[in-house]
Design a protein around this motif. Structure first.
Motif: not given
Length: 496
Positions: A9-11, A15, A78, A80, A164-165, A184, A244
Motif C-alpha cells: 500500500d503506497q499511501s 509505504t 499494489i 496506491n 503512482i501505480d 485509477n 487505495d
C-alpha cells in the motif's frame, strides 16, 4: 511449502508492505514514511524516486520480519494513493518533476480557465468527476504549462504520464511496463467511464494525448513480473492493482450494490458500491469505477474530503494542543457539553460535496469559556460531520437504504470519534479489526486470481466492533444544523 501473498500500500504518508498467509491473515508488516515537500503556497509534492526505493525497502524488511522462504511468495498486489500525478521520460525512466500530490490545488487556475470555456459539464458527463484541481488532469496540465521542456516532450510522445501505480509498475518490471487499472484511470479526469477508454477530447482540453497515458487493464490482471530489483530469487506476478480507496472497498467486502465504507486517512474517501450501471450525482458527489474484474466493471458513488485524519495532525503539530492522537478522545469526552464550537477544516478549500477551493478554515461558535477540550472536540466532530454530509447525500441520490457504514483507517481507533460518527448518522458504524484494508483488498484480489483464496472463506478473516447511535432525532438535527450553519459561514463569509 506454505504459500504467501504480498500486499503493498503506497499511501500519502508512507509505504507499507504486508505478508498474508494461506488463510488471508496478516503475519508481518513493515512501514516507511517519505518526505512531504510543502512550499509557502501550500503546494504538496513527493519525490517519486524516494517512493520507488521505499517500496523495495519495505518488501525486503517485511520478508525478513516474517522469516519465510522468499520462494514461498507467489504474487503481489499494489494499492496506491490516487490522483497523485507525475511524468517521466520514456527513454531514461527519470521523473521530469516531483509527483504532485492529490491534496495540492495548484491546478486551480487551469480549472477556472476550462470552466470559463463552458467545458465543465462535458467533463462531468464523460468522466463522472466534478472539474477540480483535486484530480490528476489539472496537475498534469500544470506540469505542461510550467515546467520547461515538458510540453515538447508530451507532443513528441517522449513522456509517460500517470499516477503512482503506473510509476511503480514501470519501475518494478524489467520490461518497463506502462499500465494502470480501471479504478485509477477513473480518477484522472481523463478517462471516459462510459466508453471505458481514454477520451481524446478531454485529453486535448488539458494539453495531453492519449498516447501519453498507460494501457488500462482489469484490476485483477497480470501487470507484469517483478523480483523487486533482484531481491527475490524468482519473479512473481503483480496480479492486482487498485487505488487505495477502491482496494479498501474490496477488502471490506463491499461487493454488493448499496454497500458503503469510509476510509479515514489523511483525508477520507466515502464510497458506495452502485453496481454495474453508473449513477450521476447532482449534488457534488462523483461517479467512479470501483474495479474491473474479469472484464466486468462496477461503479461507485464517492465523496472525497481533504482533511479528516489531518485535522488531528493539525491539532498536534500546529496548535500543539496534544502530544499524541490518543489524547483527543479523552479531551473530547471532557469538553463542556453546552459548548457550540464548530471547526470547518477548509485548510485547502472544501472537497465534496461543496467543491470550493477558495475558502479558508474557520472555528465558529466559541465563547469566553471555550478552551482546549472544546477545540479538540470540534476537530474530531468535524471529521464525522464531513463524512455525514457524504453519506446522507449518497442515500438520497442512490435511493438505497444504508443500514451500516464500514470504516477503516487509523482514526477509527478513536472511540469518541466512532461513537459520534454513529450518533450523527443514526446508523451502525462497523470498525474493522484490520486497519490495513487497502493492502488487504489487493492481496485478496491477487490471491483469488492465483487460486490461493476463496472469497467466501476470506470474509471470516475480519471482525468488527460496532457502534450504535445514542442520540434521539431532535438532538441529531440540532447538532447537524449547527454544522451546516458553520459551513455556510465558511462558504459565504456571512454571519448566520
Amino acid at each position: 511449502m506454505s504459500k504467501y501473498i504480498l500486499g503493498i500500500d503506497q499511501s500519502t504518508q508512507g509505504t507499507k508492505a504486508i505478508i498474508f498467509n494461506e488463510q488471508g491473515k496478516i503475519i508481518a508488516r513493515d512501514d516507511l514514511s517519505h518526505k512531504q515537500i510543502i512550499n509557502e503556497l501550500g503546494w504538496v509534492e513527493h519525490d517519486p524516486l524516494e517512493i520507488k526505493e521505499n517500496v523495495v525497502k519495505v518488501v525486503k524488511n517485511v520478508v525478513n520480519k516474517a522469516e519465510i522462504d522468499k520462494d514461498s511468495i507467489i504474487g503481489v498486489g499494489i494499492s496506491n494513493q490516487r490522483e497523485t500525478a507525475l511524468m517521466w521520460d520514456k527513454k531514461t525512466g527519470k521523473p521530469l518533476y516531483n509527483a504532485i500530490v492529490w491534496q495540492c490545488s495548484r491546478g486551480k487556475k487551469i480549472c477556472e480557465r476550462i470552466e470559463s470555456l463552458g467545458l465543465q459539464n462535458e467533463i462531468k458527463e464523460k468522466t463522472g468527476l466534478h472539474l477540480s484541481p483535486y484530480f490528476s488532469a489539472a496537475k498534469l496540465a500544470w506540469l505542461i504549462e510550467n515546467v520547461e521542456g515538458i510540453k515538447e516532450k508530451v507532443n513528441k510522445n517522449e513522456v509517460c504520464c500517470g499516477n503512482i501505480d503506473s510509476w511503480l509498475i514501470y519501475n518494478l518490471t524489467d520490461e518497463k511496463i506502462f499500465k494502470t487499472d480501471y479504478s485509477n484511470a477513473s480518477r484522472t479526469q481523463l478517462f471516459n467511464i462510459n466508453t471505458l477508454s481514454w477520451d481524446d477530447d478531454i485529453c486535448k482540453i488539458f494539453g495531453l494525448h492519449t498516447f501519453n497515458l498507460p494501457k488500462v487493464c482489469n484490476s485483477n490482471s497480470i501487470y507484469g513480473y517483478t523480483d523487486f530489483n533482484g531481491f527475490l530469487d524468482k519473479k512473481i506476478p503483480i496480479n492486482a492493482v487498485m487505488g487505495d480507496s477502491h482496494a479498501a472497498l474490496y477488502g471490506q467486502f463491499c461487493h454488493n450494490k448499496g454497500d458503503i465504507k469510509s476510509t479515514y486517512g489523511t483525508g477520507s474517501s466515502i464510497m458506495m458500491n452502485i453496481g454495474e450501471q453508473p449513477i450521476y450525482s447532482k449534488s457534488g458527489l462523483v461517479t467512479s469505477i470501483a474495479w474491473g474484474i474479469n472484464n466486468k466493471v462496477e461503479y461507485v458513488l464517492e465523496g472525497n474530503i481533504n482533511y479528516t485524519g489531518a485535522v488531528i495532525t493539525w491539532l498536534k503539530d500546529n496548535l500543539q494542543l496534544i502530544n499524541n492522537p490518543k489524547e483527543t478522545a479523552i479531551l473530547a469526552e471532557n469538553a463542556n457539553p453546552k459548548d457550540k464550537s464548530y471547526l470547518v477544516p477548509a485548510f485547502t478549500g472544501l472537497g465534496a460535496p461543496y467543491w470550493n477551493s477558495e475558502v479558508n478554515a474557520i472555528i465558529t461558535g466559541m465563547t469566553r469559556v471555550t478552551g482546549k477540550n472544546e477545540i479538540v472536540r470540534a476537530g474530531l466532530d468535524s471529521i464525522a460531520y464531513q463524512i455525514a454530509d457524504i453519506v446522507n447525500l449518497m442515500k438520497s441520490e442512490s435511493g438505497l437504504q444504508i443500514k451500516s457504514l464500514k470504516v477503516d483507517g487509523g482514526p477509527t481507533k478513536n472511540n469518541y470519534l466512532m461513537q459520534f460518527q454513529s450518533d450523527i448518522l443514526n446508523i451502525k458504524v462497523e470498525v474493522s479489526s484490520v486497519e490495513e484494508l487497502s493492502a488487504c483488498g489487493v492481496a485478496y484480489m491477487a490471491g483469488i486470481a492465483l487460486g490461493l483464496y476463496d472469497l467466501k472463506l476470506l470474509n471470516n478473516t475480519i471482525k468488527y466492533q460496532n457502534y450504535v447511535s445514542k442520540l434521539n432525532e431532535n438532538e441529531i438535527s440540532e447538532l447537524y444544523k449547527g454544522w451546516k450553519n458553520a459551513v455556510k459561514q465558511t462558504l459565504y463569509n456571512v454571519k448566520i
